[in-house]
Design a protein around this motif. Structure first.
Motif, PDB file in Angstrom:
ATOM      1  N   ARG A 204      38.168  33.381  48.224  1.00  0.00           N
ATOM      2  CA  ARG A 204      37.019  34.201  47.838  1.00  0.00           C
ATOM      3  C   ARG A 204      37.447  35.657  47.648  1.00  0.00           C
ATOM      4  NH1 ARG A 204      32.650  31.013  48.492  1.00  0.00           N
ATOM      5  NH2 ARG A 204      32.869  29.240  49.926  1.00  0.00           N
ATOM      6  N   PRO A 205      37.111  36.251  46.499  1.00  0.00           N
ATOM      7  CA  PRO A 205      37.437  37.673  46.283  1.00  0.00           C
ATOM      8  C   PRO A 205      36.548  38.565  47.139  1.00  0.00           C
ATOM      9  CG  PRO A 205      36.140  36.828  44.458  1.00  0.00           C
ATOM     10  CD  PRO A 205      36.433  35.651  45.341  1.00  0.00           C
ATOM     11  N   ASP A 206      36.942  39.822  47.268  1.00  0.00           N
ATOM     12  CA  ASP A 206      36.168  40.772  48.078  1.00  0.00           C
ATOM     13  C   ASP A 206      34.817  41.085  47.461  1.00  0.00           C
ATOM     14  OD1 ASP A 206      38.210  40.893  49.916  1.00  0.00           O
ATOM     15  OD2 ASP A 206      39.177  42.611  48.954  1.00  0.00           O
ATOM     16  N   ARG A 207      34.707  40.962  46.150  1.00  0.00           N
ATOM     17  CA  ARG A 207      33.452  41.279  45.453  1.00  0.00           C
ATOM     18  C   ARG A 207      33.284  40.306  44.293  1.00  0.00           C
ATOM     19  NH1 ARG A 207      35.081  43.496  40.839  1.00  0.00           N
ATOM     20  NH2 ARG A 207      37.149  44.481  40.753  1.00  0.00           N
ATOM     21  N   PRO A 208      32.036  40.060  43.856  1.00  0.00           N
ATOM     22  CA  PRO A 208      31.837  39.180  42.705  1.00  0.00           C
ATOM     23  C   PRO A 208      32.605  39.680  41.494  1.00  0.00           C
ATOM     24  CG  PRO A 208      29.750  39.590  43.801  1.00  0.00           C
ATOM     25  CD  PRO A 208      30.750  40.512  44.438  1.00  0.00           C
ATOM     26  N   GLY A 209      33.269  38.755  40.811  1.00  0.00           N
ATOM     27  CA  GLY A 209      34.042  39.121  39.639  1.00  0.00           C
ATOM     28  C   GLY A 209      35.432  39.629  39.940  1.00  0.00           C
ATOM     29  N   GLY A 210      35.764  39.775  41.231  1.00  0.00           N
ATOM     30  CA  GLY A 210      37.080  40.282  41.600  1.00  0.00           C
ATOM     31  C   GLY A 210      38.141  39.194  41.565  1.00  0.00           C
TER      32      GLY A 210
END
Length: 704
Positions: A204-210
């Motif tokens: 999972r990235p730190d933020r959406p779209g990351g």
């Protein structure tokens, strides 16, 4: 008395009526009990994203103070959802469920037609048929929100600096690859990925779209495929992205000393790296472990002069991944001794060696404040040690004879990189814990040495000591096929020859019927009274790893006493014997506790037989693995439950290998009545696929 009871009943009934009149409204639904599909109630940045018309759910309660027990109270849910349409007009939808038991979950599957990419708000309240609870959004509550997302994310992109896609073979086994996963879609919240068809994992990235970076450690050379799906907030999975890369064999050591230098040398030449200066307490030309590629090793005398050093680091930065290993044979095990270390100021960044605790020796790998221990060092016994520090995980591992031992430990190595040392470790102003014994094949890697490589480094190729086909005998001896020690036939022992094909009994009535040999053209036949065969001296070293194989057939279904097919004697008793025990209908591996007259014997392994050992004969093998202190009795190439036992202190026998008899008190006994064929003896441990080849008249491949 009767009147009193009636009065009590009237009061109770009146009280029940009053409770019904004073019905309490249901409890306000708690936000924590509300869900949009499987997602918790949230609003604003915490709102839920769904991939279709969702199911709204709530758990509702009616107070227990009502006139019925809590499980008897029934409540309905009234859901309300609203949103603003594209024309700016607010839309509202409501739904009321049937009443169900208090404390159960109520659902509303929303109708289709919910606009995409629009914030939908909802709340719920409970109704017990008389009164409503407050809405879940009132007071300390909150409105739940969700967005219906009807678009799938775009495919993920993949990049790796260590393993570029579709290029030639690069880097290799034991070197981590770092793979950056990204997507052009700005609402991706997870990446599901796997390598070469394995189990899917989620990053999972730190933020959406990351983007997100995952690591992978190749444990074999070959072509790998990384498959990735991008997953958005609504749970939509993108089409699969595949990334192909090619992994080469593991990199060679950054430093390597075989220590097989000529006797009289004052330094150890390096296969890789810098030659190591030797102290005057180092003697080259010492014995090497059998079954390895080493011709000789170096012996260190345990004094202050018994060391080797290149006067430079072998591990450039101990904070990065490294591995160090060697063949070792301690001359003593009653004190701490160091195989290899590297200076770090007035201490050491790591040390591999032997440690004693409460008088008990164990192998040890110390790095960054962590100490891993395991295994049981024995004086005069070879072992292969390997310590691995994995900077990617921050953990250290210890391998003894190719097997991971102890428990992985978190470590934080020091940054200092001083001179590499063999046979000593730095502490304070000087060196201590000096090695006494042999060292050989010291290797230092700047990568992870994976488990298969640890097994390979510690492997010792079995060596054929003898193969007696038992097809001929000349002057009372049956030859060893390579010209080694023959088997001498005792009284009553003879070689039986099968038919030579000169005539066929079924066609020629004058042709005498001759039984076929067990294997090949002949076998050894023993009379069960005094017959045996034996070598002139010991064949296998019973204190070290060995393998014996034989084919045997009993002449009787119910022998009157135990019968031994193989044994090798010590001075007073047998180091081992393989016998058939009729009372148990089983082949047994029997060993005494010590080489003394009348020493107690133990059945360490046993394999039951359905046919009493007759029929076409049975292929039996005994395998002792000194590295793991295990001994196993094989039947037809297979080990079964009860056929393997611990043997931590195998002792060296000095007597000949016996076929068909064993020690029995003050003399010989347990004579075998039956046939014996295809006797093999090896130093070392045969692999199971080689054991299965024994007894068929061909040599095992001894795959290496």
């Amino acid at each position: 008395m009767v009147a009193g009871c009636a009065a009590a009943a009237f009061v109770a009934g009146t009280s029940g009526v009053a409770a019904a009149v004073d019905n309490l409204p249901p409890k306000q639904p708690l936000v924590g009990d509300l869900k949009t599909d499987t997602k918790a109630c949230g609003a604003g940045d915490e709102k839920a994203y769904v991939g279709g018309s969702p199911v709204l759910s709530a758990v509702l309660y009616d107070p227990v103070e009502d006139d019925r027990p809590a499980e008897g109270n029934f409540v309905a849910a009234e859901f309300e959802a609203w949103w603003t349409g594209p024309d700016g007009v607010e839309q509202r939808r409501t739904y009321t469920t049937l009443r169900t038991t208090s404390g159960t979950t109520q659902w509303w599957r929303m109708p289709t037609g919910i606009p995409a990419n629009t914030v939908v708000s909802w709340h719920v309240r409970a109704f017990d048929g008389t009164a409503y609870s407050p809405w879940s959004s009132e007071g300390d509550g909150t409105v739940c929100e969700f967005v219906y997302d009807d678009e799938f994310p775009q495919k993920a992109t993949i990049q790796s600096p260590e393993y570029p896609q579709e290029t030639s073979w690069v880097d290799g086994v034991g070197v981590y690859g770092h793979f950056t996963l990204d997507s052009p879609s700005d609402d991706v919240v997870a990446y599901e990925y796997n390598f070469i068809g394995g189990v899917y994992r989620t990053a999972r990235p730190d933020r959406p779209g990351g983007s997100v970076t995952v690591s992978f450690l190749p444990e074999r050379a070959g072509v790998y495929v990384l498959s990735v799906h991008a997953v958005d907030r609504a749970g939509h999975r993108s089409a699969r992205s595949d990334y192909t890369f090619r992994v080469s064999e593991g990199r060679a050591p950054v430093a390597h000393w075989t220590l097989a230098d000529q006797a009289g040398s004052t330094s150890a030449g390096a296969e890789t790296g810098t030659a190591a200066r030797a102290g005057s307490g180092v003697t080259f030309g010492a014995q090497a472990p059998q079954g390895t590629a080493l011709a000789s090793t170096a012996r260190l005398d345990g004094s202050s002069h018994g060391y080797l050093t290149p006067d430079a680091p072998a591990v450039a930065d101990p904070r990065r991944t490294f591995a160090v290993g060697a063949w070792v044979r301690p001359a003593q095990t009653d004190r701490n001794m160091t195989v290899a270390s590297q200076d770090a100021g007035e201490s050491a960044s790591f040390a591999l060696g032997l440690r004693t605790r409460d008088g008990v020796p164990t192998w040890s790998f110390t790095v960054g404040g962590a100490q891993l221990t395991g295994g049981a060092p024995e004086t005069g016994e070879w072992a292969h040690l390997l310590g691995v520090y994995d900077a990617e995980t921050g953990r250290a591992r210890l391998y003894v004879n190719g097997h991971q031992t102890g428990t992985e430990a978190q470590a934080e190595p020091a940054a200092a990189a001083g001179a590499f040392q063999l046979g000593r470790v730095r502490g304070g102003q000087g060196y201590h814990d000096r090695w006494h014994g042999e060292l050989g094949d010291v290797r230092v890697h700047d990568r992870v040495v994976v488990p298969a490589e640890a097994t390979e480094l510690s492997a010792r190729k079995p060596r054929l000591l003898g193969h007696w086909s038992l097809e001929t005998a000349v002057d009372g001896t049956s030859p060893e096929l390579s010209g080694g020690t023959p088997l001498r036939l005792g009284p009553g022992a003879r070689i039986h020859r099968g038919p030579d094909g000169s005539c066929i009994p079924d066609i020629d009535p004058d042709c005498p019927p001759i039984p076929y040999a067990l294997v090949g053209d002949g076998h050894l036949t023993l009379d069960g009274e005094s017959a045996y065969a034996a070598t002139d001296g010991p064949v296998v070293d019973t204190s070290d790893s060995f393998t014996l194989g034989v084919v045997v057939r009993l002449a009787d279904a119910e022998p009157a006493h135990p019968m031994t097919v193989l044994s090798q004697a010590g001075e007073h008793t047998d180091a081992f014997k393989v016998r058939y025990e009729p009372s148990a209908h089983a082949w047994q591996l029997v060993m005494p506790q010590r080489d003394e007259q009348g020493a107690p014997e133990s059945v360490v392994a046993q394999v039951a037989m359905a046919d009493g050992g007759e029929g076409q004969g049975h292929r039996i093998a005994v395998v002792y693995d000194d590295a793991t202190d295990k001994i196993t009795l094989y039947l037809e190439g297979q080990a079964t439950i009860g056929s393997t036992a611990d043997l931590p202190d195998g002792w060296r026998s000095s007597g000949p290998l016996q076929v068909g008899r064993a020690h029995a008190g003050v003399g010989w006994g347990e004579y075998l009545r039956g046939d014996v064929d295809e006797l093999h003896a090896f130093s070392g441990v045969l692999a199971e696929h080689d054991i299965s080849q024994l007894g068929w008249g061909t040599e095992p491949c001894l795959c290496w």
